[in-house]
Design an enzyme around this catalytic site. Sequence first.
Site, PDB file in Angstrom:
ATOM      1  N   CYS A  73       0.781  -1.230   0.000  1.00  0.00           N
ATOM      2  CA  CYS A  73       0.000   0.000   0.000  1.00  0.00           C
ATOM      3  C   CYS A  73       0.819   1.289   0.000  1.00  0.00           C
ATOM      4  CB  CYS A  73      -0.965  -0.030   1.182  1.00  0.00           C
ATOM      5  SG  CYS A  73      -2.114   1.330   1.190  1.00  0.00           S
ATOM      6  N   HIS A 141      -2.095   7.809   4.007  1.00  0.00           N
ATOM      7  CA  HIS A 141      -1.108   6.762   4.299  1.00  0.00           C
ATOM      8  C   HIS A 141       0.300   7.119   3.830  1.00  0.00           C
ATOM      9  CE1 HIS A 141      -0.506   2.102   4.691  1.00  0.00           C
ATOM     10  NE2 HIS A 141      -0.048   2.789   5.713  1.00  0.00           N
TER      11      HIS A 141
END
Length: 267
Positions: A73, A141
């Site tokens: 990710c 993130h």
Amino acid sequence: MKRYSWLIFVLLLSGQLFSQSSSQPNILFIFADDLGYMDCGFTGSKTFETPNLDVLAKKGMVFRNAYAGAGNCAPSRGCLMSGQYTPRHGIYAVGSTTRGPQEKMKVTPVRNTMSLAPSFVTMAEALQKQGYRTGLFGKWHLGYSADTQPEAQGFEVYFDSRKNNPNKKRNEPEDPKGIFSLTKAACDFMLNSKEKPFFAYLAHHAIHSTLEAKPATIERFKKKGLDPRTALYAACVYDFDASIGLIMDFLERFGFRQKHFGRFYER
């Protein structure tokens, strides 16, 4: 072993209600986190249902040989936002590169960073310089300090209903994974961006675990004979797809014309 992808699709939009030149189309960028590569109807699934994505696939372009800049990710998002490969931005892993039994590691893990340094020009910053209004709705993130937050990296508007502990399961049956609150926020942003072209980045937490879905959607798939775990996954996919339907209805209702669809499946 199941293959996962980051499902991306980009819509370039124009509309008479919005005052921007045709050379600066509005950009809506939608990102699904960890959706299985074969888990959409148009990619071959006979189990999971994605009617709205299937319609987009028929109207647009599907790239079946596109690859992510990294295998998980945060590194992949770093590549996406900066346009730089992992060795340049330094985000190699989620968390630490030393996870696991270190005594069995045959090489010393590369040093890792968990934030996209402010020195990198992000997609949002580049578009801001071209006069775009920019908004992020959902998962960032790429940093937690003040100088690596979205607002410091080119996003004028940042909203995430799941900002704190995003992967922790919550009792929000009508807004699983924040799917619908994020979608509404993105639509509100687009509707309120009338003086400038906009870049709306809708970065969903779905389909990433922990899985959540509307109770009625889960029952829909249980009635198809799926086991509870598979029914939950199918329901989460279906709820995500439902949000795409809401966006398409919004675009039609408020006078956007879809100029181009692009879909990228990154493995």
